[in-house]
Design a protein around this motif. Structure first.
Motif, PDB file in Angstrom:
ATOM      1  N   SER A  73      45.901  15.396 -34.956  1.00  0.00           N
ATOM      2  CA  SER A  73      44.560  16.099 -34.688  1.00  0.00           C
ATOM      3  C   SER A  73      43.996  15.528 -33.314  1.00  0.00           C
ATOM      4  O   SER A  73      43.850  16.078 -32.283  1.00  0.00           O
TER       5      SER A  73
ATOM      6  N   THR B  88      41.229  22.772 -39.515  1.00  0.00           N
ATOM      7  CA  THR B  88      41.633  23.541 -39.120  1.00  0.00           C
ATOM      8  C   THR B  88      41.595  24.497 -39.663  1.00  0.00           C
ATOM      9  O   THR B  88      42.446  24.930 -41.304  1.00  0.00           O
TER      10      THR B  88
ATOM     11  N   PHE C  86      38.407  24.149 -34.940  1.00  0.00           N
ATOM     12  CA  PHE C  86      38.257  22.305 -36.106  1.00  0.00           C
ATOM     13  C   PHE C  86      37.364  21.696 -35.797  1.00  0.00           C
ATOM     14  O   PHE C  86      36.154  22.487 -34.787  1.00  0.00           O
TER      15      PHE C  86
END
Length: 502
Positions: free
Chosen positions: A195, A289, A307
């Motif tokens: 991420s 997400t 996200f």
């Protein structure tokens, strides 16, 4: 698609497995534009495909060398319609290189004395296809002048700790994108952990006297994908990982497009025992997400995702942060484009991207007037907007030979209380790839009186058929000291190199 495109933030690393502008050894020919070159069976385009945010370490110069993508998630469907420059019959390639330069390390603001070196840097690159690759070699600096009384022939700061021996391995790859388990070892440059909300654009060699080799281990089991990393395989430094769950897979069975809807948990701990000790720090983050748009047409692909996430600092009450944003990835035969835009909230000293481009310096002394390490320095509460762009473009076509006419990677964050941080790298190839120009810059705390700046640049000019080249490098540095404050310095080098890349 989402697993192979937008989540490749985790794979933006390091130094090269092949170097731009070189091509392969002569037994591999580069196709002309429009030639149909198929991919070897079982190989995914991401195996060696570079990301545009990798660069040469700051103590050696600006970014002209580009790293491979380390083994990624499996069995995610990479954009296998994209052409590559590696003929399907080829499995092994090699490259030999030797550079000889004169290197001058210059103190700034009248601190210390000049040091001059002859720097010899041998390189060996072996590419064994989708499951094996090695880039080995390190600069050896032989003293010409300076260093004070008792200074040795070889610059001791380059080899005075166990971690420094990690610089002998620039990149080692074991496993492919399709492997259930894969390992990558080497120098980290511009690294994102999945991420990217804890480890973002991180470089483990920003400290010019610290040359560790990091490691990234990836694994896939059913709906679970895991990445575990260490910033220093020979020392107790940054360690952690991220575990991602494919929600659609759990609820409805294996989907046609893995990674459309995911939940992930990441945790990072800095043991603080590297070449210079620092305070221990632990951070954790939870992310969700969703891919909202996927388009594929021939050799072109487009993806958009949204996200949101929340993170904190275990053991530190009230230290938390939240984030929400959108990203887009586009791939064509000649262009690889990745964009990201986020809105962030910081509270109690926590911030997203805590382990970033400046971290190896900030853990010793954060940018600011306090002179304290990052773990002890206060960070104002507020909001920020973060934007990131990564671009790789080639006039012929993108492929496994790591040649690009343009590499651009830039990240910028603007805080509600006035601070602005920017990290960027740009490399271009001109005149039939015979001229390479690269620049790199890092600015932390702009619009504040205590801003920190680092910049470097490099030029390479190839002649006599491209086997021989001249190079020049220069830039600024920050060195740690026993007293605590970082010592400013600069470097400049000029020399020649030879390889069998053309």
């Amino acid at each position: 698609m989402h697993m192979s495109l937008s989540r490749c933030w985790a794979a933006t690393l390091m130094l090269p497995l092949l170097l731009p502008g070189m091509g392969w050894a002569k037994e591999f020919a580069e196709p002309q534009a429009g030639e149909d070159v198929t991919m070897p069976a079982g190989m995914q385009e991401g195996t060696l495909h570079p990301r545009p945010d990798e660069s040469r370490p700051p103590e050696r110069g600006a970014p002209s060398e580009v790293a491979p993508t380390p083994p990624g998630r499996a069995p995610a469907p990479a954009p296998d319609e994209l052409p590559v420059l590696l003929p399907s019959a080829a499995r092994w390639g090699y490259l030999l290189r030797l550079e000889a330069t004169t290197l001058t390390l210059l103190p700034r603001r009248g601190v210390g004395e000049d040091e001059g070196f002859i720097q010899l840097e041998p390189t060996l690159v072996i590419d064994g296809g989708e499951k094996f690759g090695l880039n080995a070699g390190a600069p050896v600096r032989l003293r010409m002048w300076g260093g004070g009384e008792g200074a040795g022939l070889v610059r001791k700061e380059d080899w005075d700790s166990l971690s420094d021996w990690g610089q002998l391995v620039r990149a080692l790859k074991l496993g492919a994108d399709t492997s259930p388990v894969a390992l990558w070892v080497g120098a980290m440059e511009g690294f994102h952990l999945v991420s990217g909300h804890l480890v973002q654009r991180y470089s483990n060699r920003t400290n010019p006297d610290y040359h560790p080799a990091g490691a990234l281990l990836t694994g896939t089991l059913g709906p679970l994908y895991m990445e575990a990393f260490s910033s220093d395989v020979l020392g107790a430094r940054l360690m952690g990982g991220e575990l991602e769950l494919d929600v659609q897979h759990v609820l409805f069975g294996r989907p046609k497009q893995p990674g459309r809807y995911t939940l992930s948990l990441s945790a990072i701990h800095d043991w603080g025992r590297g070449e210079v000790k620092s305070a221990e720090v632990t951070l954790a983050h939870l992310d969700a997400t969703a891919v909202v748009l996927v388009q594929r047409k021939g050799r072109r692909a487009l993806e958009m995702h949204v996200f949101a996430g929340w993170g904190g600092r275990p053991g530190a009450g009230g230290a938390w942060g939240a984030v929400a944003g959108v990203g887009a990835d586009a791939v064509t035969p000649t262009l690889d484009l990745r964009l990201r835009l986020e809105a962030r909230r910081q509270h109690g000293g926590f911030r997203q991207g805590y382990f970033g481009a400046d971290y190896e310096l900030a853990r010793l002394q954060a940018a600011g007037t306090s002179g304290l390490p990052l773990a002890q320095a206060s960070f104002p509460e507020g909001y920020s907007v973060y934007a990131e762009a990564m671009v790789a473009w080639d006039a012929v076509l993108l492929g496994e030979v790591l040649q690009r006419h343009l590499h651009l990677s830039m990240g910028a964050e603007a805080f509600s209380w006035g601070r602005v941080d920017v990290d960027g790298r740009l490399a271009v190839q001109l005149l039939h790839r015979n001229l390479e120009v690269a620049v790199k810059g890092l600015a932390v705390g702009m619009r504040q009186p205590w801003a920190r700046y680092l910049a470097s640049g490099e030029v390479r000019w190839r002649f006599w058929g491209g086997r021989l080249y001249a190079l020049g490098q220069g830039g600024t540095l920050l060195y740690p000291t026993a007293e605590g404050p970082l010592r400013p310095g600069a470097f400049a080098s000029l020399g020649m190199g030879v390889d069998n890349g053309r």
